[in-house]
Design a protein around this motif. Structure first.
Motif, PDB file in Angstrom:
ATOM      1  N   ALA A   1       0.822  -1.208  -0.021  1.00  0.00           N
ATOM      2  CA  ALA A   1       0.037  -0.141  -0.028  1.00  0.00           C
ATOM      3  C   ALA A   1       0.945   1.473   0.187  1.00  0.00           C
ATOM      4  CB  ALA A   1      -0.939  -0.073   1.274  1.00  0.00           C
ATOM      5  N   SER A   2       1.760   1.234   0.833  1.00  0.00           N
ATOM      6  CA  SER A   2       2.731   2.555   0.960  1.00  0.00           C
ATOM      7  C   SER A   2       3.387   2.739  -0.325  1.00  0.00           C
ATOM      8  CB  SER A   2       3.559   2.558   1.974  1.00  0.00           C
ATOM      9  OG  SER A   2       4.460   1.604   1.951  1.00  0.00           O
TER      10      SER A   2
ATOM     11  N   THR B   1      12.272  -9.577   3.996  1.00  0.00           N
ATOM     12  CA  THR B   1      12.961  -8.922   2.936  1.00  0.00           C
ATOM     13  C   THR B   1      12.617  -9.544   1.782  1.00  0.00           C
ATOM     14  OG1 THR B   1      14.457  -7.729   4.650  1.00  0.00           O
ATOM     15  CG2 THR B   1      14.717  -7.521   2.023  1.00  0.00           C
ATOM     16  N   LEU B   2      12.883 -10.758   1.629  1.00  0.00           N
ATOM     17  CA  LEU B   2      12.631 -11.618   0.374  1.00  0.00           C
ATOM     18  C   LEU B   2      11.144 -11.435   0.125  1.00  0.00           C
ATOM     19  CD1 LEU B   2      15.153 -14.489   0.684  1.00  0.00           C
ATOM     20  CD2 LEU B   2      15.079 -12.753  -1.345  1.00  0.00           C
ATOM     21  N   ARG B   3      10.471 -11.785   1.011  1.00  0.00           N
ATOM     22  CA  ARG B   3       8.992 -11.763   0.692  1.00  0.00           C
ATOM     23  C   ARG B   3       8.336 -10.421   0.033  1.00  0.00           C
ATOM     24  NH1 ARG B   3       7.427 -12.898   5.858  1.00  0.00           N
ATOM     25  NH2 ARG B   3       7.944 -15.153   5.562  1.00  0.00           N
ATOM     26  N   LEU B   4       8.790  -9.214   0.709  1.00  0.00           N
ATOM     27  CA  LEU B   4       8.636  -7.795   0.595  1.00  0.00           C
ATOM     28  C   LEU B   4       8.812  -7.613  -0.918  1.00  0.00           C
ATOM     29  CD1 LEU B   4       6.938  -5.233   0.991  1.00  0.00           C
ATOM     30  CD2 LEU B   4       9.124  -4.541   2.025  1.00  0.00           C
ATOM     31  N   ALA B   5       9.993  -8.288  -1.482  1.00  0.00           N
ATOM     32  CA  ALA B   5      10.532  -7.855  -2.660  1.00  0.00           C
ATOM     33  C   ALA B   5       9.817  -8.662  -3.583  1.00  0.00           C
ATOM     34  CB  ALA B   5      12.206  -8.518  -2.929  1.00  0.00           C
TER      35      ALA B   5
ATOM     36  N   ALA C   1       2.781   1.536  -3.542  1.00  0.00           N
ATOM     37  CA  ALA C   1       1.644   1.974  -4.612  1.00  0.00           C
ATOM     38  C   ALA C   1       1.180   3.260  -4.300  1.00  0.00           C
ATOM     39  CB  ALA C   1       0.444   0.846  -4.224  1.00  0.00           C
ATOM     40  N   ALA C   2       0.861   3.987  -3.148  1.00  0.00           N
ATOM     41  CA  ALA C   2       0.481   5.297  -3.009  1.00  0.00           C
ATOM     42  C   ALA C   2       1.684   6.064  -3.406  1.00  0.00           C
ATOM     43  CB  ALA C   2       0.121   5.453  -1.604  1.00  0.00           C
ATOM     44  N   LEU C   3       2.940   5.713  -3.187  1.00  0.00           N
ATOM     45  CA  LEU C   3       3.976   6.652  -3.546  1.00  0.00           C
ATOM     46  C   LEU C   3       4.282   6.829  -5.064  1.00  0.00           C
ATOM     47  CD1 LEU C   3       6.515   5.756  -0.729  1.00  0.00           C
ATOM     48  CD2 LEU C   3       5.765   7.857  -1.115  1.00  0.00           C
ATOM     49  N   ALA C   4       4.069   5.630  -5.484  1.00  0.00           N
ATOM     50  CA  ALA C   4       4.215   5.389  -6.957  1.00  0.00           C
ATOM     51  C   ALA C   4       3.137   6.304  -7.753  1.00  0.00           C
ATOM     52  CB  ALA C   4       4.247   3.932  -7.519  1.00  0.00           C
ATOM     53  N   ALA C   5       2.099   6.209  -6.895  1.00  0.00           N
ATOM     54  CA  ALA C   5       0.997   7.005  -7.762  1.00  0.00           C
ATOM     55  C   ALA C   5       1.150   8.498  -7.616  1.00  0.00           C
ATOM     56  CB  ALA C   5      -0.430   6.596  -7.133  1.00  0.00           C
ATOM     57  N   ARG C   6       1.854   8.927  -6.824  1.00  0.00           N
ATOM     58  CA  ARG C   6       2.098  10.264  -6.849  1.00  0.00           C
ATOM     59  C   ARG C   6       3.490  10.584  -7.824  1.00  0.00           C
ATOM     60  NH1 ARG C   6       0.127  13.546  -2.571  1.00  0.00           N
ATOM     61  NH2 ARG C   6      -2.081  12.900  -2.136  1.00  0.00           N
ATOM     62  N   GLY C   7       3.850   9.875  -8.364  1.00  0.00           N
ATOM     63  CA  GLY C   7       4.809  10.116  -9.631  1.00  0.00           C
ATOM     64  C   GLY C   7       6.129   9.834  -9.391  1.00  0.00           C
ATOM     65  N   PHE C   8       6.556   9.114  -8.180  1.00  0.00           N
ATOM     66  CA  PHE C   8       7.805   8.570  -7.834  1.00  0.00           C
ATOM     67  C   PHE C   8       8.245   7.319  -8.795  1.00  0.00           C
ATOM     68  CE2 PHE C   8       6.490  10.900  -4.237  1.00  0.00           C
ATOM     69  CZ  PHE C   8       7.714  11.827  -3.932  1.00  0.00           C
TER      70      PHE C   8
ATOM     71  N   TYR D   1     -11.277   5.137   1.385  1.00  0.00           N
ATOM     72  CA  TYR D   1     -11.181   3.566   1.284  1.00  0.00           C
ATOM     73  C   TYR D   1     -10.939   3.246  -0.191  1.00  0.00           C
ATOM     74  CZ  TYR D   1     -12.731  -1.192   1.642  1.00  0.00           C
ATOM     75  OH  TYR D   1     -12.921  -2.738   1.547  1.00  0.00           O
ATOM     76  N   ASP D   2     -11.746   3.738  -1.048  1.00  0.00           N
ATOM     77  CA  ASP D   2     -11.397   3.298  -2.459  1.00  0.00           C
ATOM     78  C   ASP D   2      -9.857   3.689  -3.198  1.00  0.00           C
ATOM     79  OD1 ASP D   2     -13.891   2.383  -2.607  1.00  0.00           O
ATOM     80  OD2 ASP D   2     -14.885   4.034  -3.408  1.00  0.00           O
ATOM     81  N   GLU D   3      -9.463   4.831  -2.369  1.00  0.00           N
ATOM     82  CA  GLU D   3      -8.088   5.100  -2.943  1.00  0.00           C
ATOM     83  C   GLU D   3      -6.890   4.087  -2.752  1.00  0.00           C
ATOM     84  OE1 GLU D   3      -8.124  10.159  -3.193  1.00  0.00           O
ATOM     85  OE2 GLU D   3      -8.001   9.263  -1.196  1.00  0.00           O
ATOM     86  N   VAL D   4      -7.236   3.723  -1.292  1.00  0.00           N
ATOM     87  CA  VAL D   4      -6.330   2.575  -0.727  1.00  0.00           C
ATOM     88  C   VAL D   4      -6.469   1.223  -1.400  1.00  0.00           C
ATOM     89  CG1 VAL D   4      -5.523   1.207   1.339  1.00  0.00           C
ATOM     90  CG2 VAL D   4      -6.120   3.729   1.367  1.00  0.00           C
ATOM     91  N   CYS D   5      -7.668   1.213  -2.018  1.00  0.00           N
ATOM     92  CA  CYS D   5      -8.102  -0.277  -2.691  1.00  0.00           C
ATOM     93  C   CYS D   5      -7.654  -0.248  -3.953  1.00  0.00           C
ATOM     94  CB  CYS D   5      -9.541  -0.720  -2.337  1.00  0.00           C
ATOM     95  SG  CYS D   5     -10.062  -1.512  -1.114  1.00  0.00           S
ATOM     96  N   ALA D   6      -7.541   1.031  -4.545  1.00  0.00           N
ATOM     97  CA  ALA D   6      -7.411   1.207  -6.219  1.00  0.00           C
ATOM     98  C   ALA D   6      -6.208   0.283  -6.708  1.00  0.00           C
ATOM     99  CB  ALA D   6      -7.354   2.446  -6.296  1.00  0.00           C
ATOM    100  N   PRO D   7      -4.953   0.333  -5.872  1.00  0.00           N
ATOM    101  CA  PRO D   7      -3.930  -0.266  -6.355  1.00  0.00           C
ATOM    102  C   PRO D   7      -3.970  -1.541  -6.409  1.00  0.00           C
ATOM    103  CG  PRO D   7      -3.131   1.527  -4.823  1.00  0.00           C
ATOM    104  CD  PRO D   7      -4.688   1.344  -4.828  1.00  0.00           C
ATOM    105  N   GLY D   8      -4.757  -2.256  -5.595  1.00  0.00           N
ATOM    106  CA  GLY D   8      -4.747  -3.635  -5.283  1.00  0.00           C
ATOM    107  C   GLY D   8      -5.882  -4.408  -6.409  1.00  0.00           C
TER     108      GLY D   8
END
Length: 269
Positions: free
Chosen positions: A30-31, A67-71, A33-40, A249-256
């Motif tokens: 979630a974090s 760390t591997l799981r997150l990757a 995806a939210a950062l990528a959505a802001r253009g990073f 709620y919808d914004e947080v769900c959107a990347p998923g």
């Protein structure tokens, strides 16, 4: 004569004069995806956030599998992903190289390796092993002379030179905030310098003017998120509406991929 390989997209982000790579550190899907959505275009992870989220200590080699799981979770996303791998979770260069290969296979394009003020020769050997095993992986070699030590300038230069000679693509000196020292390092180095952003240190435009090519956020965003949660609860308990940004709620769900097809769009849900 063999031509030099073209820089990877991630490496190219470190070679834009006057425009350092501002690299936010995420801790979950979630974090990120939210950062990528802001253009990073590139996202890194935070070892503290990964460790704290699992209830484990940071910097102790306890979060290798986490760390591997997150990757694996983030590596297939459209942004470029760099992983904070502490010291590689091993003293043996071969084991660190094997980890780097698994990260590369998961879609990771960069790795941050810290020396923890251990022997410079050992850290250099890890870097060389990683670059041999996965030449395309961008290795950001971190020295902790300013983070854990007293900031000795000669030791910092000695370590950074060793890591560069071992094949590091960039070097990282967290805790370095003095503009004069930053400028001295930039002039000395032939690879991009990464510094850790500090609210008490130079601004990003100032760092750009000094020649810094990469600015990391480390655990700052994670700690700010925890702080925002505590501040929100304090406001609610005191009868105030919580301040700050609250994604819906919808914004947080959107990347998923499991956003409900219907249901109440309740901001408190």
């Amino acid at each position: 004569m063999t031509a030099e390989p073209a820089p990877t997209p991630f490496a190219s982000l470190h070679h834009r004069p006057g425009e350092p790579l501002l690299l936010p550190n995420a801790w979950d899907h979630a974090s990120a995806a939210a950062l990528a959505a802001r253009g990073f275009p590139a996202i890194a992870t935070s070892s503290l956030a990964v460790a704290a989220g699992a209830g484990l200590p940071d910097g102790r080699g306890a979060t290798r599998e986490h760390t591997l799981r997150l990757a694996r979770t983030l590596g297939s996303e459209p942004y470029l992903l760099s992983i904070d791998a502490e010291d590689g979770f091993a003293d043996d260069p071969g084991e660190v190289a094997a980890l780097a290969h698994r990260l590369w296979d998961a879609g990771v394009v960069g790795i941050n390796l810290e020396d923890g003020l251990g022997p410079a020769a050992r850290h250099a050997a890890k870097i060389a092993a990683v670059k041999t095993a996965v030449p395309g992986l961008f290795v950001n070699a971190r020295t902790d002379t300013h983070w854990l030590g007293d900031g000795d300038e000669r030791d910092t230069l000695r370590r950074l030179d060793a890591y560069r000679q071992a094949g590091a693509d960039g070097v990282f000196v967290p805790g370095l905030v003095d503009p004069g020292r930053i400028e001295t390092l930039v002039r000395h180095l032939d690879v991009p310098l990464n510094v850790l952003y500090s609210p008490a240190g130079p601004t990003v435009p100032r760092l750009a003017a000094l020649g810094v090519r990469r600015v990391s956020l480390g655990s700052l965003l994670y700690r700010r998120a925890l702080g925002a949660a505590l501040d929100a609860m304090a406001d609610i308990r005191a009868g105030r509406a919580p301040a700050g940004t609250t994604p819906s709620y919808d914004e947080v769900c959107a990347p998923g991929k499991d956003t409900p097809a219907s249901g109440p769009a309740d901001s408190a849900r």
